[in-house]
Design an enzyme around this catalytic site. Structure first.
Site, PDB file in Angstrom:
ATOM      1  N   SER A  96       0.868  -1.183   0.000  1.00 26.07           N
ATOM      2  CA  SER A  96       0.000   0.000   0.000  1.00 26.07           C
ATOM      3  C   SER A  96       0.898   1.223   0.000  1.00 26.07           C
ATOM      4  CB  SER A  96      -0.861  -0.017   1.269  1.00 26.07           C
ATOM      5  OG  SER A  96      -1.460   1.239   1.480  1.00 26.07           O
ATOM      6  N   TYR A 129      -2.197  -0.936  10.217  1.00 22.40           N
ATOM      7  CA  TYR A 129      -2.298  -1.250   8.783  1.00 22.40           C
ATOM      8  C   TYR A 129      -1.040  -0.767   8.064  1.00 22.40           C
ATOM      9  CZ  TYR A 129      -4.034  -1.254   3.966  1.00 22.40           C
ATOM     10  OH  TYR A 129      -4.177  -1.472   2.613  1.00 22.40           O
TER      11      TYR A 129
HETATM   12  P1  NDP Z   1     -11.365  -6.155   0.890  1.00 22.23           P
HETATM   13  O1  NDP Z   1     -11.613  -5.765   2.308  1.00 22.23           O
HETATM   14  O2  NDP Z   1     -12.350  -5.774  -0.134  1.00 22.23           O
HETATM   15  O3  NDP Z   1     -11.105  -7.732   0.813  1.00 22.23           O
HETATM   16  C1  NDP Z   1     -10.226  -8.318   1.713  1.00 22.23           C
HETATM   17  C2  NDP Z   1     -10.291  -9.807   1.575  1.00 22.23           C
HETATM   18  O4  NDP Z   1      -9.489 -10.377   2.611  1.00 22.23           O
HETATM   19  C3  NDP Z   1     -11.700 -10.369   1.752  1.00 22.23           C
HETATM   20  O5  NDP Z   1     -11.915 -11.440   0.865  1.00 22.23           O
HETATM   21  C4  NDP Z   1     -11.678 -10.850   3.191  1.00 22.23           C
HETATM   22  O6  NDP Z   1     -12.548 -11.916   3.447  1.00 22.23           O
HETATM   23  C5  NDP Z   1     -10.235 -11.335   3.302  1.00 22.23           C
HETATM   24  N1  NDP Z   1      -9.858 -11.452   4.702  1.00 22.23           N
HETATM   25  C6  NDP Z   1      -9.835 -10.481   5.632  1.00 22.23           C
HETATM   26  N2  NDP Z   1      -9.496 -10.987   6.811  1.00 22.23           N
HETATM   27  C7  NDP Z   1      -9.262 -12.306   6.621  1.00 22.23           C
HETATM   28  C8  NDP Z   1      -8.901 -13.365   7.481  1.00 22.23           C
HETATM   29  N3  NDP Z   1      -8.727 -13.186   8.787  1.00 22.23           N
HETATM   30  N4  NDP Z   1      -8.758 -14.607   6.962  1.00 22.23           N
HETATM   31  C9  NDP Z   1      -8.954 -14.818   5.646  1.00 22.23           C
HETATM   32  N5  NDP Z   1      -9.325 -13.849   4.782  1.00 22.23           N
HETATM   33  C10 NDP Z   1      -9.489 -12.610   5.282  1.00 22.23           C
HETATM   34  O7  NDP Z   1      -9.929  -5.538   0.549  1.00 22.23           O
HETATM   35  P2  NDP Z   1      -9.291  -5.115  -0.866  1.00 22.23           P
HETATM   36  O8  NDP Z   1      -9.709  -6.059  -1.909  1.00 22.23           O
HETATM   37  O9  NDP Z   1      -9.507  -3.678  -1.042  1.00 22.23           O
HETATM   38  O10 NDP Z   1      -7.737  -5.289  -0.533  1.00 22.23           O
HETATM   39  C11 NDP Z   1      -6.927  -6.332  -1.054  1.00 22.23           C
HETATM   40  C12 NDP Z   1      -5.486  -6.016  -0.738  1.00 22.23           C
HETATM   41  O11 NDP Z   1      -5.102  -4.800  -1.373  1.00 22.23           O
HETATM   42  C13 NDP Z   1      -5.210  -5.822   0.741  1.00 22.23           C
HETATM   43  O12 NDP Z   1      -3.946  -6.368   1.053  1.00 22.23           O
HETATM   44  C14 NDP Z   1      -5.171  -4.313   0.896  1.00 22.23           C
HETATM   45  O13 NDP Z   1      -4.411  -3.932   2.004  1.00 22.23           O
HETATM   46  C15 NDP Z   1      -4.568  -3.905  -0.418  1.00 22.23           C
HETATM   47  N6  NDP Z   1      -4.856  -2.520  -0.811  1.00 22.23           N
HETATM   48  C16 NDP Z   1      -6.127  -2.176  -1.204  1.00 22.23           C
HETATM   49  C17 NDP Z   1      -6.377  -0.870  -1.644  1.00 22.23           C
HETATM   50  C18 NDP Z   1      -7.719  -0.433  -2.121  1.00 22.23           C
HETATM   51  O14 NDP Z   1      -7.887   0.756  -2.483  1.00 22.23           O
HETATM   52  N7  NDP Z   1      -8.736  -1.299  -2.158  1.00 22.23           N
HETATM   53  C19 NDP Z   1      -5.299   0.148  -1.685  1.00 22.23           C
HETATM   54  C20 NDP Z   1      -4.016  -0.337  -1.223  1.00 22.23           C
HETATM   55  C21 NDP Z   1      -3.817  -1.625  -0.814  1.00 22.23           C
HETATM   56  P3  NDP Z   1     -14.128 -11.651   3.777  1.00 22.23           P
HETATM   57  O15 NDP Z   1     -14.681 -11.011   2.538  1.00 22.23           O
HETATM   58  O16 NDP Z   1     -14.651 -13.015   4.026  1.00 22.23           O
HETATM   59  O17 NDP Z   1     -14.154 -10.738   4.947  1.00 22.23           O
END
Ligand code: NDP
Length: 251
Positions: free
Chosen positions: A156, A169
């Site tokens: 990020s 985070y």
């Molecule tokens: P979301 O919150 O939309 O999705 C996160 C995913 O991670 C979900 O499928 C969630 O599962 C899963 N998850 C969370 N906790 C757990 C856990 N304990 N065990 C297993 N699975 C888990 O996030 P994004 O798609 O936005 O983010 C994806 C990546 O990109 C992350 O690493 C984030 O930090 C990074 N990022 C995103 C940005 C953005 O603008 N979106 C910007 C910069 C970085 P469930 O749906 O079941 O809760």
């Protein structure tokens, strides 16, 4: 060389490859699982919500992709035993692993460090940093069995330059950048495994909407629109690229 975010993947880019995606049920992980499968991969869908993984599974099959594998795991509480069992199951059923996308993460509270609750700090670190470390370590045997493999960690902008109130985070993403660099350096001359980070940039997902509630969601791209760099890092075009941190939307 063409920038990764403009990479145009051939349709069969990942044919015959097995790729594990964490957090595959939603957001960017879901889009990556669909994109990898659409380009020929057999995808291991790891997540904590069965219904979401089932929906991605059904979508991949409906699109004519290779039958995926569902791995229900909560990265907050899973331990070495679960990860080792997963490695063994992958070797037994798929033979080897060609790629891992560490994508799952928690946003956690955005609050001054002085007020940051310790329990939340530990939870965010467990999911965002400790789990990618432990899972990677456990999957090394399956990755070493592949002729070449790619490990991709999700970073990020706040993992490169700290920003007030982003707490655990941001610190976890600094850790991910460090983990990626250390592992890349360890493997560069001794294996065919490359290790890189990707920063997706602002993307329209549940996490982004939670972080920026006043922002119009439509002002950011849909996860499916940022897949070029993910495909680049998973496929053979990125052979020899290791220890790097890329931006999925350029930069
Ligand atoms: P979301 O919150 O939309 O999705 C996160 C995913 O991670 C979900 O499928 C969630 O599962 C899963 N998850 C969370 N906790 C757990 C856990 N304990 N065990 C297993 N699975 C888990 O996030 P994004 O798609 O936005 O983010 C994806 C990546 O990109 C992350 O690493 C984030 O930090 C990074 N990022 C995103 C940005 C953005 O603008 N979106 C910007 C910069 C970085 P469930 O749906 O079941 O809760």
């Amino acid at each position: 060389m063409q920038p990764a975010h403009l990479y145009q993947a051939p349709p069969d880019l990942l044919a015959g490859r097995n790729i594990l995606v964490t957090g595959a049920g939603d957001g960017i992980g879901r889009a990556a699982a669909l994109a990898f499968a659409a380009h020929g991969a057999t995808v291991v869908l790891l997540g904590r919500t069965q219904a979401k993984l089932d929906a991605v599974y059904d979508e991949i099959v409906a699109n004519g992709g290779a039958q995926p594998v569902i791995q229900l795991l909560d990265l907050k509480s899973a331990g070495d035993e679960s990860y080792q069992a997963l490695n063994e199951a992958i070797v037994d059923t798929l033979g080897c692993l060609h790629g891992v996308l560490h994508n799952a993460a928690l946003l956690g509270p955005r609050t001054p460090l002085e007020q940051y609750p310790t329990a939340k700090w530990l939870e965010v670190m467990a999911v965002n940093l400790n789990a990618p470390f432990a899972l990677t370590r456990a999957l090394m045997p399956a990755l070493r069995l592949a002729p070449e493999a790619s490990i991709v960690f999700s970073s990020s902008s706040v993992g490169r330059r700290g920003r007030a109130y982003w707490g655990a985070y941001a610190v976890s993403k600094f850790g991910i950048e460090g983990l990626s660099q250390v592992l890349a350096d360890e493997l560069v001359n001794t294996s065919a495994i490359r290790v890189n980070c990707i920063n997706p940039g602002a993307t329209n997902t549940a996490m982004r909407r939670e972080a920026y509630p006043a922002e119009s969601p439509a002002s950011n791209p849909h996860p499916a629109q940022i897949m070029a760099a993910y495909l680049y890092l998973m496929g053979p075009a990125s052979r020899g690229v290791t220890g790097c941190s890329l931006d999925a939307q350029g930069g």
